[in-house]
Design an enzyme around this catalytic site. Structure first.
Site, PDB file in Angstrom:
ATOM      1  N   TYR A 165       0.864  -1.189   0.000  1.00  6.10           N
ATOM      2  CA  TYR A 165       0.000   0.000   0.000  1.00  6.10           C
ATOM      3  C   TYR A 165       0.894   1.231   0.000  1.00  6.10           C
ATOM      4  O   TYR A 165       2.005   1.201  -0.531  1.00  6.10           O
ATOM      5  CB  TYR A 165      -0.961  -0.059   1.200  1.00  6.10           C
ATOM      6  N   LYS A 237      -6.708  -1.575  -2.411  1.00  7.39           N
ATOM      7  CA  LYS A 237      -7.718  -1.405  -1.369  1.00  7.39           C
ATOM      8  C   LYS A 237      -8.447  -2.727  -1.108  1.00  7.39           C
ATOM      9  O   LYS A 237      -8.788  -3.061   0.037  1.00  7.39           O
ATOM     10  CB  LYS A 237      -8.718  -0.330  -1.797  1.00  7.39           C
TER      11      LYS A 237
END
Length: 645
Positions: A165, A237
Site C-alpha cells: 500500500y 484497497k
C-alpha cells in the site's frame, strides 16, 4: 493450436468459484451456474490452529453461504488447476489431491506445508533490491497463489504494509504503464458508455460480488492524476479488505473509470495505456458515473460500492448523491473521519472528558479536514442530543487565509457550515496561534500538508489551557507533518495525547513519576483499522445504506480497542498487528447500529454479541489451504453482448 476459451467451456461448473479470480487470464468472462456450489467454493477456515483442526472445525454457523468451514469443491485438474491462483497450492497439494487431480509428474516429489512455502517466499521477498521490486514480486505471487500471497502478507503485515500500500503502491501506480504485464479488474471507457453494463456483466451473477472499489484515478495517494493506473489503488484497497477484513478475494471487483487524464507526462507517454485525452468533466462525467452505478446495482444488487481517490471536487459530491440510495462509502471523506474520531474518543477516555464538551480546531479545510469536522460534529450532536448545526459551533476550521469566517473568499458549501461570524472575529487574530489563544481547544487536528506549522509557541499555548491536549498531525507523507511526536511531547512535558498520519518510533522522556524516563508509543491514524470492519459489517448484514450512526459505531469499536485505555503510554489506537480482531469488533458495532437503523436485509442475524462475533468470524476468509474435493458439472460462459440489455 491451444484454445483456452474452448478448454474453459468444457470445465465443469463447480470448478469455478462463481467467477474466476480477476487475474486469471484464461478464465475471464466465465461463471458458474449454481449459487450454492459457488458459495461452497469460496469458503476457508478461520482457525489459526493446525490445518487438520481447521478442516475439522465445526460451527453452529457452518451452514451459512459464506461459511469458512468444510472442504473446497473443485473440478479443475492438471495444469489448469496449477494455473488457477484461487485453487493452486503448489508444493502443498497432498498425496491424495495429487492423485485425484492428476498432478503426478507436474510437481516436485516433496509435499510441503503452507508454513514452509511462506518461509521460502519470504526469503525471495527479502532478496528483492528495493521496495518497488518487492511490490512487483508480491503482485506476481498474487497471480499464482492467492492463499500463499495472503498468508505471507498476514504473517509480515507490519513490515509489508508500506510495500503493498502507501507509499510504494503509489510508485507502482506512477509506473503502471511501464510495469504492466497482465490486466486485472474492469476498465470502463467514458467514450463508450453503451458498453459499461456489458463490460461489468462479465464478472458473475447477481449474488457473486460483495465488494466493489471504484476510482477515476484523479487524486491518487497524494500523487495526483494517474489516469487508468488508478486501477492499482482499487486492487490494493481490496487486498486490504481481504487481509484486514476477511472479505473473500474472489467476491470483489476493482474498477477504474477512464475519463482521460490531465497528467501531461502521461499524455505525452507513448506507453501510457489509458485514454490519451484531457480529463472529461461536467455533464458527461456525471452521466458516466451514473451509468456505472446503475449498471453495478442492476448486475450486483448485493454489492457495496467503495469510492476511492476521486478528485476533490467530486469525492464529496458523489458521496452525497449516492449514499442516501445505495450502500456506498468514501474512505477519503468518511474513513479518515472515523479513525480520527476513534483517536479523539480514546484520548478523551484518558483525559476523562466528554465528547459533548470539547472544542476542536482543524488546521487544513480540504476534503480530509472537513470530513473529520463533519464526523466529529455528528458525534458531538449525538452525544449532547443537539442539532449538528449547534454542534458545529464547537469546531473551528483554518485554511491558508486563516480562520474560515462569513467573509472568507470562495468557501465551498461544506466549508460554509463552519464559517464563524466575521463580526465576532473582526478585531481578533485569525492565524493558528490567534485562534488557539482565543478558542483554547481540547483537540488540534492537522490536515494542512504544511510542515512544522504546529510550532512550539502554538503547542505550549494550547497546553496552558488543557491538561491533556489531543494533538493529531495527520498530513502525509511524513515530511509534510505539522509536527513530529518527539517535539509535541517535549513541549507538553509528555502530556500531549498524540496520533499521526504516518508511523513514528516511540518517544522517550523524563515524564514518569519523580522524573523517571518512560517510553510513549505513538498511534498511527491508519484508515485500515476502520474501513475494513465497516465494509465487512455492511456486506454480511446486507445493509442497504451506510448511515451516520453506523460510522459512529465503527469509531467507537476502534476506540474500545485502543491500548491507551489500559496504559496511557500505549498508542491511542490499535495497530495493524491486531487488525482482524479490530475488524470483528467494528463489524459487530456496525451491524448492531444497522439493525437499530432498520437497514439490515440479511435474515437471522444474531443479536447477542457473543453469537454475532462468531457469526462474523465464520464468514471471514482466511489464508489457509482447505482440502480439495473433486466434483463434476457444467460451465456457462458469459460476456456475450446479446446477454445484456
Amino acid at each position: 493450436m491451444f484454445n483456452a476459451q474452448s478448454l474453459i467451456s468444457r470445465i465443469p461448473k463447480r470448478a469455478l468459484v462463481t467467477r474466476f479470480p480477476i487475474h486469471s487470464s484464461y478464465a475471464r468472462g466465465c461463471t458458474a451456474v449454481s449459487q450454492r456450489q459457488a458459495h461452497q467454493a469460496r469458503n476457508m477456515s478461520h482457525s489459526k490452529n493446525s490445518e487438520d483442526e481447521q478442516h475439522q472445525k465445526e460451527s453452529k454457523f457452518s451452514h451459512l453461504p459464506l461459511s469458512t468451514s468444510g472442504p473446497l469443491e473443485c473440478a479443475l485438474k492438471g495444469t489448469v488447476l496449477l494455473n488457477h491462483p484461487y485453487f493452486n497450492k503448489g508444493s502443498a497439494f497432498t498425496k491424495e489431491e495429487r492423485r485425484d487431480f492428476a498432478l503426478h509428474g507436474l510437481l516436485p516429489q516433496r509435499i510441503q506445508t503452507l508454513e514452509q512455502q511462506v518461509q521460502r517466499a519470504y526469503q525471495q521477498y527479502c532478496s528483492q533490491p528495493n521496495d518497488l521490486a518487492k511490490n512487483t514480486f508480491m503482485t506476481s505471487m498474487k497471480e499464482q497463489n492467492e492463499v500463499l500471497f495472503y498468508r505471507l502478507l498476514h504473517d509480515h503485515l507490519e513490515e509489508m504494509f508500506s510495500v503493498v500500500y502507501t507509499p510504494t503502491e503509489g510508485e507502482a501506480i506512477q509506473n503502471y504503464s511501464r510495469l504492466f504485464r497482465r490486466p486485472e479488474g474492469v476498465f470502463l471507457n467514458i467514450n463508450d458508455m453503451d458498453s459499461v453494463k456489458r463490460d461489468l456483466a462479465q464478472w458473475g451473477k447477481p449474488e457473486d460480488i460483495d465488494y466493489i472499489v471504484v476510482t477515476d484515478g484523479e487524486e491518487i495517494l497524494g500523487i495526483g492524476d494517474q489516469g487508468c493506473g488508478g486501477i492499482l489503488i482499487s486492487i490494493a484497497k481490496l487486498v486490504l479488505m481481504t487481509i484486514c477484513g476477511g472479505i473473500h478475494p474472489n467476491r470483489v471487483l476493482p474498477v477504474v473509470l477512464d475519463c482521460g487524464t490531465d497528467n501531461e507526462e502521461l499524455l505525452k507517454d507513448d506507453l501510457y495505456l489509458g485514454l490519451r485525452q484531457k480529463r472529461v468533466r461536467g455533464e458527461k462525467y456525471d452521466e458516466f458515473v451514473e451509468t456505472f452505478v446503475k449498471a453495478a446495482r442492476e448486475l450486483y444488487p448485493r454489492a457495496y460500492i467503495h469510492f476511492e481517490d476521486f478528485g476533490l471536487d467530486n469525492a464529496r459530491r458523489l458521496l452525497e448523491r449516492y449514499r442516501p440510495k445505495i450502500p456506498c462509502f468514501n474512505d477519503d471523506v468518511q474513513g479518515t473521519g472515523c479513525v480520527t474520531l476513534a483517536a479523539i474518543m480514546a484520548g478523551l477516555h484518558i483525559s476523562k472528558q466528554k465528547l459533548s464538551d470539547i472544542r476542536m480546531v482543524v488546521f487544513g479545510a480540504g476534503t480530509a479536514g472537513v470530513g473529520i469536522a463533519d464526523h466529529v460534529r455528528d458525534a458531538i450532536a449525538a452525544d449532547a442530543d443537539i442539532s449538528p448545526e449547534e454542534a458545529g459551533k464547537q469546531i473551528w476550521l483554518i485554511d491558508k487565509p486563516g480562520l474560515l469566517t462569513t467573509k472568507s473568499d470562495s468557501l465551498s458549501d461544506v466549508q460554509k457550515k463552519y464559517a464563524k461570524s466575521h463580526d465576532d472575529w473582526a478585531n481578533k487574530k485569525t492565524d493558528l496561534l490567534g485562534v488557539i489563544k482565543e478558542v483554547k481547544p481540547h483537540v488540534l487536528i492537522g490536515t494542512s500538508t504544511k510542515p512544522k506549522s504546529f510550532t512550539e509557541e502554538v503547542v505550549r499555548e494550547m497546553a496552558k489551557h488543557v491538561e491533556r491536549p489531543i494533538i493529531l498531525p495527520l498530513s502525509n507523507p511524513t515530511k509534510l507533518h505539522e509536527a513530529v511526536p518527539e517535539d509535541l511531547l517535549n513541549w507538553t512535558d509528555g502530556k500531549a495525547l498524540v496520533a499521526t498520519g504516518s508511523p513514528f518510533d516511540p518517544v522517550k522522556g523524563p515524564w514518569g513519576k519523580d522524573g523517571k524516563e518512560i517510553e510513549i508509543e505513538v498511534a498511527e491514524c491508519n484508515n485500515s483499522v476502520v474501513f475494513p470492519g465497516i465494509g465487512l459489517g455492511s456486506v454480511l448484514a446486507r445493509a442497504n445504506r451506510v448511515t451516520d450512526k453506523m460510522l459512529m459505531a465503527a469509531s467507537k469499536g476502534v476506540a474500545e480497542m485502543g491500548p491507551a485505555l489500559k496504559d496511557d503510554t500505549a498508542p491511542l489506537l490499535p495497530g495493524v498487528d491486531v487488525v482482524r480482531d479490530v475488524s470483528v469488533r467494528v463489524a459487530r458495532r456496525v451491524i448492531l447500529a444497522a439493525m437499530e437503523e432498520g437497514v439490515v436485509e440479511e435474515k437471522d442475524v444474531p443479536t447477542k454479541e457473543e453469537d454475532l462475533d462468531e457469526w462474523i468470524r465464520e464468514q471471514m476468509w482466511d489464508p489457509v489451504y482447505r482440502p480439495l474435493k473433486y466434483v463434476e458439472g457444467d460451465l456457462r460462459v458469459l460476456g456475450n453482448p446479446n446477454d445484456v440489455e
